[in-house]
Write a protein that holds these residues in place. Structure first.
Motif, PDB file in Angstrom:
ATOM      1  N   THR A 106       0.685  -1.224  -0.053  1.00 21.10           N
ATOM      2  CA  THR A 106       0.127   0.075  -0.028  1.00 21.10           C
ATOM      3  C   THR A 106       0.870   1.266   0.015  1.00 21.10           C
ATOM      4  O   THR A 106       0.754   2.266  -0.031  1.00 21.10           O
ATOM      5  CB  THR A 106      -0.923   0.143   1.231  1.00 21.10           C
ATOM      6  OG1 THR A 106      -0.028  -0.067   2.408  1.00 21.10           O
ATOM      7  CG2 THR A 106      -1.867  -1.279   1.068  1.00 21.10           C
ATOM      8  N   SER A 107       2.194   1.191   0.099  1.00 20.30           N
ATOM      9  CA  SER A 107       3.084   2.184  -0.044  1.00 20.30           C
ATOM     10  C   SER A 107       4.415   1.821  -0.629  1.00 20.30           C
ATOM     11  O   SER A 107       4.718   0.591  -0.554  1.00 20.30           O
ATOM     12  CB  SER A 107       3.314   2.845   1.315  1.00 20.30           C
ATOM     13  OG  SER A 107       3.846   1.878   2.288  1.00 20.30           O
ATOM     14  N   LEU A 152      -4.381   7.962   3.309  1.00 23.29           N
ATOM     15  CA  LEU A 152      -5.527   7.376   2.086  1.00 23.29           C
ATOM     16  C   LEU A 152      -5.852   5.923   2.444  1.00 23.29           C
ATOM     17  O   LEU A 152      -5.126   5.075   2.834  1.00 23.29           O
ATOM     18  CB  LEU A 152      -4.598   7.295   0.782  1.00 23.29           C
ATOM     19  CG  LEU A 152      -4.350   8.827   0.093  1.00 23.29           C
ATOM     20  CD1 LEU A 152      -3.343   8.602  -1.113  1.00 23.29           C
ATOM     21  CD2 LEU A 152      -5.473   9.406  -0.405  1.00 23.29           C
ATOM     22  N   PRO A 153      -7.078   5.413   2.128  1.00 23.56           N
ATOM     23  CA  PRO A 153      -7.365   3.982   2.176  1.00 23.56           C
ATOM     24  C   PRO A 153      -6.662   3.326   1.393  1.00 23.56           C
ATOM     25  O   PRO A 153      -6.177   3.601   0.322  1.00 23.56           O
ATOM     26  CB  PRO A 153      -8.991   4.260   1.620  1.00 23.56           C
ATOM     27  CG  PRO A 153      -9.224   5.471   0.762  1.00 23.56           C
ATOM     28  CD  PRO A 153      -8.221   6.436   1.320  1.00 23.56           C
ATOM     29  N   ARG A 154      -6.745   1.978   1.998  1.00 20.07           N
ATOM     30  CA  ARG A 154      -5.963   0.904   1.005  1.00 20.07           C
ATOM     31  C   ARG A 154      -6.235   0.643  -0.431  1.00 20.07           C
ATOM     32  O   ARG A 154      -5.492   0.389  -1.003  1.00 20.07           O
ATOM     33  CB  ARG A 154      -5.957  -0.627   1.881  1.00 20.07           C
ATOM     34  CG  ARG A 154      -5.246  -0.299   3.159  1.00 20.07           C
ATOM     35  CD  ARG A 154      -5.562  -1.757   3.911  1.00 20.07           C
ATOM     36  NE  ARG A 154      -4.772  -2.795   3.273  1.00 20.07           N
ATOM     37  CZ  ARG A 154      -3.416  -3.180   3.708  1.00 20.07           C
ATOM     38  NH1 ARG A 154      -2.937  -2.455   4.257  1.00 20.07           N
ATOM     39  NH2 ARG A 154      -2.953  -4.025   2.824  1.00 20.07           N
ATOM     40  N   ALA A 155      -7.553   0.910  -0.531  1.00 16.03           N
ATOM     41  CA  ALA A 155      -8.185   0.411  -1.925  1.00 16.03           C
ATOM     42  C   ALA A 155      -7.523   1.710  -2.758  1.00 16.03           C
ATOM     43  O   ALA A 155      -7.554   1.456  -3.998  1.00 16.03           O
ATOM     44  CB  ALA A 155      -9.770   0.673  -1.923  1.00 16.03           C
ATOM     45  N   VAL A 156      -6.995   2.725  -2.423  1.00 20.90           N
ATOM     46  CA  VAL A 156      -6.643   3.866  -3.308  1.00 20.90           C
ATOM     47  C   VAL A 156      -4.947   3.800  -3.293  1.00 20.90           C
ATOM     48  O   VAL A 156      -4.328   3.846  -4.092  1.00 20.90           O
ATOM     49  CB  VAL A 156      -6.989   5.173  -2.679  1.00 20.90           C
ATOM     50  CG1 VAL A 156      -6.296   6.300  -3.519  1.00 20.90           C
ATOM     51  CG2 VAL A 156      -8.512   5.451  -3.001  1.00 20.90           C
ATOM     52  N   SER A 157      -4.264   3.581  -1.964  1.00 19.05           N
ATOM     53  CA  SER A 157      -3.031   3.964  -2.029  1.00 19.05           C
ATOM     54  C   SER A 157      -2.274   2.536  -2.486  1.00 19.05           C
ATOM     55  O   SER A 157      -1.279   2.560  -3.075  1.00 19.05           O
ATOM     56  CB  SER A 157      -2.562   3.822  -0.457  1.00 19.05           C
ATOM     57  OG  SER A 157      -3.108   2.639   0.336  1.00 19.05           O
ATOM     58  N   PRO A 217      -3.537   0.399  -5.215  1.00 21.80           N
ATOM     59  CA  PRO A 217      -3.162   0.483  -6.709  1.00 21.80           C
ATOM     60  C   PRO A 217      -2.118   1.669  -6.929  1.00 21.80           C
ATOM     61  O   PRO A 217      -1.367   1.761  -8.002  1.00 21.80           O
ATOM     62  CB  PRO A 217      -4.638   0.833  -7.197  1.00 21.80           C
ATOM     63  CG  PRO A 217      -5.529   0.357  -6.088  1.00 21.80           C
ATOM     64  CD  PRO A 217      -4.670   0.514  -4.851  1.00 21.80           C
ATOM     65  N   MET A 218      -1.971   2.763  -6.213  1.00 21.20           N
ATOM     66  CA  MET A 218      -1.308   3.778  -6.601  1.00 21.20           C
ATOM     67  C   MET A 218       0.149   3.435  -6.528  1.00 21.20           C
ATOM     68  O   MET A 218       0.994   3.513  -7.329  1.00 21.20           O
ATOM     69  CB  MET A 218      -1.364   5.084  -5.868  1.00 21.20           C
ATOM     70  CG  MET A 218      -2.853   5.932  -6.200  1.00 21.20           C
ATOM     71  SD  MET A 218      -3.077   7.355  -4.852  1.00 21.20           S
ATOM     72  CE  MET A 218      -1.411   8.323  -5.138  1.00 21.20           C
TER      73      MET A 218
END
Length: 377
Positions: A226-227, A320-325, A327-328
């Motif tokens: 996630t990061s 940020l939520p995991r669903a966003v972080s 994929p980023m």
């Protein structure tokens, strides 16, 4: 002491028999060369183990083992295959040398209590493994998504699925002219990841059989990151992280203090990783480096440093939520890998060499099968 010596002697014979190093195809004198290489490596690391018991830590010990470090940088130059030369350069020229440097100053895995025994010292020194310590792993939270069994390996289903994914790519490889180049390159990235994880898992299983201890895995499902900090620090190639990070962080803490030490420490680790990848790619392709892969790691080092600083500034006030972080982070890693890392790997003719070695191995297997059938007749 006599019994310990006998145990170590039996272990060395077992190590040489099993050849607990990356193996290549058996054609020509390569198999004999591997036998000599294993014997030489065992003798060299036995010497280092003796130095650790007789020479105090510090500059004197570093000088005593410096010829070994130099030799480990030279040895991969005699190997030109992907299967043998690539992994050996990673094991010996990179990880073993860094472990020995730490060992010279009484730090790192070779200075642990397990490494006091020669039977543990040799595999820990020459292979990318770390003996599992339940207390330390729980304290440091090193494995965020563990599905590890009692052997220190993931479930067979986990490995089987990844192998099936790579096998499913084979038809696309055979018809590359009909597939978009970006998709082909993405398949290459998946193949590199799965191939590396499977190779290290096989080595870990061999060492587990020899030594009889639980080992820690080298990968923790990096595609779930996630990061960038989580990807590089807790999920990708953990042995390298566990060797580089403590050393550089310790030096940075003394210079600029504990709070901001992770910033230069993290960047320095990426710089060293980039330079070592340049060296490994040179071992594989024997081509002058173009410093593209170093640029890849420096870019990620800068981004991780910015990420660490941002976390300290915001102090968990914004996340940020995991669903966003997720994929980023994964998208950024894949994009930069396709842009900088993969071209550097292809520049050293890794694809052509791997394909040629696979075809040669198939031919050797076919010839061996034919000879066996002829003898049976």
């Amino acid at each position: 002491m006599t019994q310990l010596h006998l145990d170590n002697t039996k272990y060395l014979h077992k190590l040489r028999f099993c050849k607990c190093v990356p193996l290549g195809s058996k054609h020509g004198g390569r198999d004999q060369q591997l036998h000599h290489g294993v014997d030489l490596g065992g003798d060299i690391l036995t010497y280092c183990h003796t130095i650790g018991q007789t020479v105090p830590t510090g500059t004197k010990r570093l000088l005593a083992i410096s010829p070994v470090i130099g030799l480990f940088f030279v040895l991969p130059l005699s190997l030109t295959t992907i299967s043998l030369g690539g992994l050996t350069s990673f094991f010996i020229a990179w990880l073993s040398n860094f472990k020995l440097i730490l060992f010279a100053y009484g730090k790192g895995p070779l200075s642990s209590s397990q490494s006091c025994l020669l039977a543990y010292f040799i595999p820990i020194a020459c292979l990318p493994i770390k003996i599992h310590n339940p207390i330390e792993s729980t304290k440091n939270e090193e494995h965020p998504c563990s599905e590890i069994n009692e052997r220190g390996l993931k479930s067979p289903m986990n490995y089987a699925i990844k192998c099936l994914v790579t096998v499913a790519f084979l038809p696309a490889y055979e018809r590359k002219d009909r597939v978009h180049p970006v998709m082909i390159n993405l398949m290459y990235c998946v193949y590199v990841y799965v191939g590396l994880e499977m190779s290290l898992a096989v080595v870990g299983a061999m060492v587990r059989t020899l030594v009889g201890v639980r080992l820690e895995p080298q990968f923790e499902e990096p595609y779930l990151s996630t990061s960038l900090q989580e990807f590089w620090g807790r999920r990708w190639n953990l042995m390298v992280t566990n060797i580089l990070r403590p050393t550089v962080k310790s030096i940075s803490s003394r210079v600029i203090g504990r709070m901001w030490a992770p910033l230069p420490a993290s960047f320095a680790c990426f710089l060293v990783s980039g330079l070592m990848h340049e060296l490994i790619f040179y071992y594989i392709g024997r081509k002058e480096p173009r410093w593209v892969v170093t640029s890849f790691f420096l870019m990620h080092g800068l981004c991780v440093a910015i990420e660490i600083a941002a976390k300290k500034v915001f102090a968990n006030k914004f996340r940020l939520p995991r669903a966003v972080s997720g994929p980023m982070a994964v998208g950024f890693i894949l994009t930069t890998a396709l842009w900088l890392f993969l071209p550097a790997l292809l520049w050293c003719d890794a694809e052509d060499k791997a394909r040629g070695e696979a075809m040669a191995n198939q031919q050797i297997a076919h010839i061996s099968k034919s000879l066996k059938m002829a003898r049976d007749v």
